[in-house]
Design an enzyme around this catalytic site. Structure first.
Site, mmCIF file in Angstrom:
data_model
loop_
_atom_site.group_PDB
_atom_site.id
_atom_site.type_symbol
_atom_site.label_atom_id
_atom_site.label_comp_id
_atom_site.label_asym_id
_atom_site.label_seq_id
_atom_site.Cartn_x
_atom_site.Cartn_y
_atom_site.Cartn_z
ATOM 1 N N GLU A 49 -4.780 -3.729 6.266
ATOM 2 C CA GLU A 49 -4.397 -4.259 5.093
ATOM 3 C C GLU A 49 -5.586 -5.064 3.971
ATOM 4 O O GLU A 49 -4.736 -5.459 2.975
ATOM 5 C CB GLU A 49 -3.574 -5.589 5.763
ATOM 6 C CG GLU A 49 -2.342 -5.305 6.528
ATOM 7 C CD GLU A 49 -2.934 -5.065 8.370
ATOM 8 O OE1 GLU A 49 -1.941 -4.533 8.559
ATOM 9 O OE2 GLU A 49 -4.258 -4.705 8.465
ATOM 10 N N PRO A 255 -12.572 6.979 16.263
ATOM 11 C CA PRO A 255 -11.515 5.552 16.818
ATOM 12 C C PRO A 255 -10.815 4.687 15.906
ATOM 13 O O PRO A 255 -11.560 4.230 15.200
ATOM 14 C CB PRO A 255 -12.418 4.959 18.173
ATOM 15 C CG PRO A 255 -13.031 6.716 18.653
ATOM 16 C CD PRO A 255 -13.918 7.131 17.059
ATOM 17 N N ASN A 324 -3.052 5.290 8.075
ATOM 18 C CA ASN A 324 -2.999 5.165 6.838
ATOM 19 C C ASN A 324 -3.489 6.999 6.155
ATOM 20 O O ASN A 324 -5.153 6.965 6.289
ATOM 21 C CB ASN A 324 -3.370 4.596 6.201
ATOM 22 C CG ASN A 324 -3.826 4.572 4.490
ATOM 23 O OD1 ASN A 324 -3.183 5.717 3.703
ATOM 24 N ND2 ASN A 324 -4.766 3.902 3.908
ATOM 25 N N ILE A 326 -3.349 7.804 2.992
ATOM 26 C CA ILE A 326 -3.136 8.059 2.159
ATOM 27 C C ILE A 326 -5.193 7.850 1.625
ATOM 28 O O ILE A 326 -5.643 9.057 0.352
ATOM 29 C CB ILE A 326 -3.346 6.384 1.685
ATOM 30 C CG1 ILE A 326 -1.340 6.984 1.745
ATOM 31 C CG2 ILE A 326 -3.659 6.218 -0.249
ATOM 32 C CD1 ILE A 326 -0.933 5.195 1.361
#
Length: 411
Positions: A49, A255, A324, A326
């Protein structure tokens, strides 16, 4: 609360950041150097985030030069990431832990900082926090919002608490139409589709250069990156690697959670694979005869993507929802994912349809697909080009989010 604090202290054994700033988690804060500062508050719970918030925070700093950003977190790694991204901003970005979700702690937090608006990133809607924001006249926006079908079902079990909180949020910028529909079903109002802020994150030039330097050190050796792997996945990947025999490529495993670095290192050694740890390499990336490099460093994710030929995105071999993808798309990398991507379902399905990613059933198929892409440079290049185009096509969420936020701020 005693049990919560005990858990916090125990977690601090592996991550010392959890034993720092404990008073902030209870609503107690040091005196601000300037009591007249005007805050726009952004809450980014953890690393993902915080990175996603970067383009939004940069835009806020440009658009509202008379304000400072109050950046709050819940995890120690999130706070460390915030310091890494915004440490050069000085007093324009103030970091803190968010207090636990009790009325009096949240009230103390709001009285201390007096933010003019609150931007919660992704899914962080807490009932007491939102109630106190309403009491102290702090408008709340949920930005980069996503809500999976699984999370919707889970949240509906606590609907008496969560639906009023969702309904009290003034603006919601959803990542996709599907997220928007689920958020509306959950009680959110004023929902618009803004897209994902993560597409607007600019890869740091320093990390791209670092990855390119590593690539030169490796010569012609191909690299499979297993990024953001979660509990149980490394075992599956290492089992599959063990059945391959001695490989001429390099596998890099990073990880998702830093507290698991030593655990994963022990797993790699138990499989009899020759391992190097990134933390022991200093400024170089000399894998030598290693079969596996353990990416046990912080802040180098873009460098790992830059050095690889194909990226597998973790959290997707087991039912954890995926991580994610992206950042890999932004660097034009062919992407592989497992069957479980419900946290990024729309993005993943759209990327597969665009030819930027491919889905694998298990770790064995992951290595089979890697072998195909490793030997077929044209296919790998096509996927990489599609990935870069896919990332470029989806940019613009920051501007749309800023437009939604503008009516909530006094200028």
């Amino acid at each position: 609360m005693p049990l919560v604090l005990l858990r916090l202290w125990r977690r601090g054994r592996q991550e010392p950041g959890y034993r720092q700033h404990i008073a902030e988690r209870l609503g107690f804060y040091p005196v601000l150097p300037d009591g007249t500062v005007r805050f726009i508050w952004v809450h980014a719970v953890s690393v993902g985030e915080t990175r996603a918030a970067e383009p939004l925070i940069d835009a806020l700093l440009r658009e509202y030069p008379q304000h400072a950003i109050l950046l709050t977190h819940m995890t120690a790694t999130g706070r460390a990431t915030g310091a890494q991204l915004f440490g050069k901003q000085g007093r324009r970005v103030v970091q803190s832990f968010l207090p636990y979700d009790t009325g009096w702690m949240c009230a103390r937090f709001l009285r201390h900082f007096r933010p003019e608006a609150c931007i919660l990133m992704e899914t962080e809607v807490w009932p007491n926090l939102v109630e106190q924001c309403k009491r102290y006249d702090v408008p709340v926006m949920l930005a980069n919002a996503r809500l999976s079908e699984r999370s919707l079902r889970r949240g509906q079990r606590f609907s008496s608490l969560l639906r009023p909180a969702a309904g009290a949020v003034a603006r919601v910028g959803a990542q996709s139409e599907a997220d928007a529909a689920r958020l509306r079903a959950f009680g959110a109002r004023h929902v618009e589709v803004t897209g994902s802020l993560k597409f607007d994150v600019q890869p740091p030039a320093e990390m791209i250069d670092r990855g390119a330097t590593w690539r030169r050190m490796l010569g012609a050796r191909k690299v499979l990156l297993c990024a953001s792997t979660r509990e149980g996945e490394e075992q599956l990947i290492l089992d599959a690697l063990g059945k391959q025999g001695k490989a001429d490529w390099l596998t890099v495993i990073v990880p998702r959670h830093p507290q698991r670095f030593d655990e994963v290192a022990a797993l790699i050694e138990a499989h009899g694979l020759n391992m190097r740890r990134r933390s022991s390499m200093g400024d170089v990336f000399l894998a030598g005869e290693a079969d596996v490099v353990l990416g046990d460093s912080m802040g180098e994710m873009f460098a790992y993507y830059a050095v690889c030929d194909v990226a597998f995105i973790g959290g997707s071999l087991l039912p954890m929802g995926g991580q994610n993808p992206i950042e890999a798309f932004a660097l034009g990398k062919a992407v592989l994912v497992g069957q479980h991507t419900f946290n990024f379902q729309v993005i993943t399905e759209d990327a597969i349809a665009a030819g930027a990613a491919a889905r694998v059933a298990d770790a064995a198929e992951l290595l089979r697909m890697w072998a195909l892409l490793q030997s077929d440079e044209m296919a790998r290049s096509r996927m990489g080009s599609a990935a870069a185009g896919f990332a470029l096509q989806h940019r613009g969420a920051t501007a749309r989010t800023m437009a939604m936020l503008k009516p909530l701020l006094r200028g």
